[in-house]
Write a protein that holds these residues in place. Structure first.
Motif: not given
Length: 362
Positions: A103-109, A147-151, A153-157
């Motif tokens: 929901a927060v980072f989907g666009r970034g990946v 977006d590096q933060a999105a990358l 955080q997506t790995v975190r998930a």
């Protein structure tokens, strides 16, 4: 029907707050199904207020010896859990963590293959523990323009990541560096732990509770069917509003008039975050404070089992000052109990201070 006060006493007993218990830290962490541990250290006070003779070095040893970890679990928030719970509960909460992250980072990946990203992330954190900034830079080299933060955080998930020591160790500090849970603990994730067992443990630590309470605590949805499957193994009650509550048959439900001692809660104490209806602990006086929903979490005080004020601790020039802000003027007896417990907490939380004092603020 269970009155509000009966629910309060039952929950406090399950939360180890009606008396300090003689359990090991490991036993308490497992009983509580973990402690929310967003901050590096404030959650130590959550064990201090629950356990007799608590020594923070015991928990630090659990972290450094890899018998406990801090990782994203319930509600996609950082929890302190035993190694065993990390491996068996994390897979159950995969949908919660992925949903909130997407929901927060989907666009970034967008456009990146999820499997490739997860594999690259695993290789990076198993090469050496990394901060999310470091992980984002490594992944950004492979997927420039994203977006590096999105990358990160997506790995975190996608992967179960743990924060490695010295982060979280009492008296120590360090950046939040992450390793994969499987590499850090030397064991694979378990895929056979039943959701039903996790919910039964929730009732043991937080019950009696409704389906909405279970969902609020875990972040999982559609638990009504699960509750129906468990119904033959449970007893049911109604609260004062007619909401159905589930509970373990042999779980403690103390007399509503059981005395409840003064307790100081830390800022992310799960007692305050694990029910859809928090009125079993939270008072109208608390709501009238209009705490900023986006500001720091208040550290609350319980009087007679209910929220009755806040506390803060400041250490400056060798003096530790614990400030108590009651929501209403306490009786002389309550003020004395607050001062005594506050002094004990200051001694625990600021052992290096030359002077410790407790003061009351209006």
């Amino acid at each position: 029907m269970l009155s509000r006060r009966a629910l309060n006493r039952a929950t406090l007993e399950r939360q180890l707050l009606l008396r300090r218990h003689r359990l090991t830290a490991h036993e308490a962490i497992e009983h509580l199904v973990g402690l929310q541990a967003q901050t590096p250290h404030t959650w130590y006070a959550g064990l201090w207020t629950r356990l007799a003779g608590f020594d923070p070095a015991e928990v630090s040893a659990l972290l450094t010896e890899r018998q406990a970890v801090r990782m994203a679990l319930m509600r996609s928030t950082i929890h302190l859990v035993t190694a065993r719970d990390a491996l068996r509960i994390r897979p159950l909460l995969q949908p919660v963590i992925e949903r909130s992250t997407r929901a927060v980072f989907g666009r970034g990946v967008a456009g990146i293959d999820p499997g490739e990203l997860a594999l690259a992330g695993r290789q990076a954190v198993e090469e050496r523990p990394r901060t999310f900034s470091e992980l984002g830079r490594v992944l950004g080299e492979r997927w420039p323009g994203h977006d590096q933060a999105a990358l990160a955080q997506t790995v975190r998930a996608a992967l179960p990541l743990v924060q490695v020591p010295p982060r979280g160790v009492w008296g120590a500090s360090g950046s939040a560096r992450h390793a994969s849970a499987e590499a850090w603990l030397g064991e694979p994730l378990r895929g056979d732990y039943p959701v039903e067992e996790m919910l039964l443990r929730y009732l043991g630590a937080f019950g009696p509770a409704s389906v909405r309470d279970m969902q609020t605590w875990s972040g999982l949805t559609r638990l009504s069917e699960m509750a129906e499957r468990l119904r033959p193994r449970l007893v049911t009650f109604k609260d004062e509003n007619g909401v159905e509550l589930f509970d373990l048959p042999d779980a403690p439900r103390p007399d509503p008039e059981t005395p409840a001692p003064v307790r100081f809660l830390y800022d992310f104490d799960n007692l305050l975050l694990s029910h859809a209806d928090r009125s079993r602990v939270v008072t109208d006086s608390y709501r009238e404070q209009n705490f900023d929903a986006h500001g720091p979490m208040p550290r609350l005080i319980l009087l007679d089992g209910f929220t009755a004020g806040t506390w803060t601790l400041a250490v400056q020039r060798g003096t530790a000052t614990l400030t108590i802000r009651p929501f209403a003027k306490p009786s002389d007896e309550d003020a004395g109990a607050l001062a005594e417990e506050g002094a004990a907490l200051a001694a625990f939380a600021a052992p290096e201070a030359d002077v410790r004092e407790v003061r009351f603020a209006s």
